[in-house]
Motif scaffolding. Structure first.
Motif, mmCIF file in Angstrom:
data_model
loop_
_atom_site.group_PDB
_atom_site.id
_atom_site.type_symbol
_atom_site.label_atom_id
_atom_site.label_comp_id
_atom_site.label_asym_id
_atom_site.label_seq_id
_atom_site.Cartn_x
_atom_site.Cartn_y
_atom_site.Cartn_z
ATOM 1 N N LEU A 49 31.044 50.900 47.113
ATOM 2 C CA LEU A 49 30.025 51.891 46.763
ATOM 3 C C LEU A 49 30.157 53.154 47.607
ATOM 4 N N ASP A 50 29.892 54.276 46.983
ATOM 5 C CA ASP A 50 29.871 55.576 47.663
ATOM 6 C C ASP A 50 28.535 56.236 47.326
ATOM 7 N N ARG A 51 27.680 56.379 48.327
ATOM 8 C CA ARG A 51 26.365 56.995 48.133
ATOM 9 C C ARG A 51 26.399 58.428 48.666
ATOM 10 N N GLU A 52 26.969 59.339 47.867
ATOM 11 C CA GLU A 52 27.073 60.768 48.193
ATOM 12 C C GLU A 52 27.898 61.009 49.460
ATOM 13 N N GLU A 53 28.793 60.107 49.788
ATOM 14 C CA GLU A 53 29.598 60.271 50.995
ATOM 15 C C GLU A 53 30.730 61.271 50.814
ATOM 16 N N GLU B 25 50.511 56.761 47.668
ATOM 17 C CA GLU B 25 49.371 56.845 48.585
ATOM 18 C C GLU B 25 48.211 57.669 48.047
ATOM 19 N N ARG B 26 48.064 57.684 46.724
ATOM 20 C CA ARG B 26 46.936 58.333 46.069
ATOM 21 C C ARG B 26 46.440 57.432 44.944
ATOM 22 N N ALA B 27 45.195 57.642 44.529
ATOM 23 C CA ALA B 27 44.644 56.946 43.375
ATOM 24 C C ALA B 27 44.882 57.834 42.156
ATOM 25 N N LEU B 28 45.841 57.477 41.316
ATOM 26 C CA LEU B 28 46.247 58.307 40.182
ATOM 27 C C LEU B 28 45.518 57.857 38.919
ATOM 28 N N THR B 29 44.787 58.773 38.273
ATOM 29 C CA THR B 29 44.023 58.473 37.067
ATOM 30 C C THR B 29 44.949 58.330 35.869
ATOM 31 N N CYS C 220 29.253 56.705 43.483
ATOM 32 C CA CYS C 220 30.367 56.057 42.790
ATOM 33 C C CYS C 220 30.361 54.567 43.073
ATOM 34 N N ALA C 221 30.742 53.789 42.073
ATOM 35 C CA ALA C 221 30.989 52.358 42.234
ATOM 36 C C ALA C 221 32.363 52.057 41.666
ATOM 37 N N ALA C 222 33.156 51.273 42.386
ATOM 38 C CA ALA C 222 34.529 50.987 41.959
ATOM 39 C C ALA C 222 34.871 49.532 42.222
ATOM 40 N N LEU C 223 35.704 48.985 41.353
ATOM 41 C CA LEU C 223 36.151 47.600 41.472
ATOM 42 C C LEU C 223 37.603 47.492 41.025
ATOM 43 N N PRO C 224 38.366 46.600 41.650
ATOM 44 C CA PRO C 224 39.766 46.454 41.255
ATOM 45 C C PRO C 224 39.930 45.761 39.909
ATOM 46 N N VAL C 225 41.045 46.058 39.251
ATOM 47 C CA VAL C 225 41.497 45.355 38.055
ATOM 48 C C VAL C 225 42.640 44.448 38.493
ATOM 49 N N ARG C 226 42.610 43.216 38.017
ATOM 50 C CA ARG C 226 43.617 42.254 38.456
ATOM 51 C C ARG C 226 44.498 41.812 37.284
ATOM 52 N N SER C 227 45.745 41.528 37.599
ATOM 53 C CA SER C 227 46.675 40.990 36.614
ATOM 54 C C SER C 227 46.343 39.517 36.377
ATOM 55 N N PRO C 228 46.946 38.900 35.339
ATOM 56 C CA PRO C 228 46.716 37.474 35.119
ATOM 57 C C PRO C 228 47.048 36.607 36.333
ATOM 58 N N ALA C 229 47.934 37.082 37.200
ATOM 59 C CA ALA C 229 48.287 36.328 38.407
ATOM 60 C C ALA C 229 47.348 36.607 39.577
ATOM 61 N N GLY C 230 46.404 37.546 39.400
ATOM 62 C CA GLY C 230 45.428 37.840 40.437
ATOM 63 C C GLY C 230 45.754 39.021 41.323
ATOM 64 N N ALA C 231 46.871 39.709 41.087
ATOM 65 C CA ALA C 231 47.232 40.868 41.909
ATOM 66 C C ALA C 231 46.415 42.092 41.492
ATOM 67 N N VAL C 232 46.037 42.923 42.462
ATOM 68 C CA VAL C 232 45.333 44.177 42.166
ATOM 69 C C VAL C 232 46.340 45.169 41.594
ATOM 70 N N VAL C 233 46.115 45.580 40.347
ATOM 71 C CA VAL C 233 47.053 46.498 39.691
ATOM 72 C C VAL C 233 46.398 47.821 39.324
ATOM 73 N N GLY C 234 45.103 47.954 39.527
ATOM 74 C CA GLY C 234 44.392 49.173 39.201
ATOM 75 C C GLY C 234 42.957 49.053 39.669
ATOM 76 N N GLY D 198 39.824 54.677 45.789
ATOM 77 C CA GLY D 198 40.995 54.349 46.589
ATOM 78 C C GLY D 198 40.833 53.053 47.357
ATOM 79 N N LYS D 199 39.645 52.831 47.890
ATOM 80 C CA LYS D 199 39.394 51.595 48.642
ATOM 81 C C LYS D 199 39.468 50.375 47.729
ATOM 82 N N ALA D 200 38.965 50.514 46.491
ATOM 83 C CA ALA D 200 39.055 49.404 45.548
ATOM 84 C C ALA D 200 40.500 49.109 45.177
#
Length: 224
Positions: free
Chosen positions: A160-164, A116-120, A171-185, A147-149
């Motif tokens: 997007l996070d505008r100084e929130e 339940e955390r976004a781990l770098t 901040c701008a964030a986007l998910p990374v997807r596996s070849p099958a389309g699942a969000v993995v990062g 975390g939302k991404a």
């Protein structure tokens, strides 16, 4: 050896391991270096016990001694580098993150969802480092753009996070997807307020796509 003796021996072994890991975690929370008195107090154990365990960790190179103070050791770092949240993900992120840092000047990172955390798992510090330090192993709340991404945005495009979260930092964030389309990062760039966040989001999108393509080329099917 009878059952009762084995149980007592196992209990002692487990207690020693728990104490050693508690000290290592306390060192991490103290910024990587602390004295035995501080560490014993942080772990709620006698100073003599803390000293004995720390010296055992020194012998294993998991901890280093500098005068009266201790810090995390090289062996612990080497072991940590072997941990992979998902096969191939960290390697796939290195070059895209460096390119993203060069394009935006921001602090950039690749994270996974963990407890339940976004781990770098991969990071490159940028100009907002004094405000939001980024380090491999650091965790962020799921309420952040990162975390939302990771949870997968409902609508397309970057989160997007505008100084929130931090004044002066966007901040701008986007998910990374596996070849099958699942969000993995997720990939994120944290920049100084005043930069055009939509442009930053475009660069983040390019980086996230590059990580996904690298995973596909490597033939790695990453499971969330």
């Amino acid at each position: 050896m009878d059952t009762a003796v084995r149980a007592r021996t196992a209990g002692r072994g487990r207690g020693v391991l728990e104490g050693a890991f508690a000290l290592l975690d306390a060192l991490r929370r103290h910024g990587g270096e602390a004295g035995v008195t501080e560490l014993a107090a942080a772990c709620g154990m006698p100073k003599s016990t803390a000293h004995r365990l720390l010296e055992q960790l020194v012998a294993l190179e998991a901890v280093e001694r500098r005068g009266p103070r201790y810090r995390l050791g090289a062996q612990l770092y080497r072991l940590g580098q072997g941990w992979q949240p998902h096969p191939g993900l960290r390697a796939a992120g290195r070059l895209p993150l460096h390119r993203l840092r060069a394009a935006t000047g921001g602090s950039v990172l690749l994270a996974v969802l963990r407890e339940e955390r976004a781990l770098t798992v991969c990071s490159v510090p940028g100009r907002v480092e004094p405000f939001v330090p980024v380090r491999d192993g650091e965790a962020f709340s799921l309420d952040t753009a990162l975390g939302k991404a990771l949870r997968g945005p409902v609508r397309g495009g970057a989160v997007l996070d505008r100084e929130e979260v931090v004044a002066g930092v966007c901040c701008a964030a986007l998910p990374v997807r596996s070849p099958a389309g699942a969000v993995v990062g997720a990939v994120a760039a944290m920049v100084e307020a005043g930069q055009r966040l939509e442009v930053v989001a475009d660069r983040v999108a390019e980086a996230a796509c590059a990580v996904s393509r690298a995973l596909a080329r490597a033939g790695v099917e990453v499971r969330p």
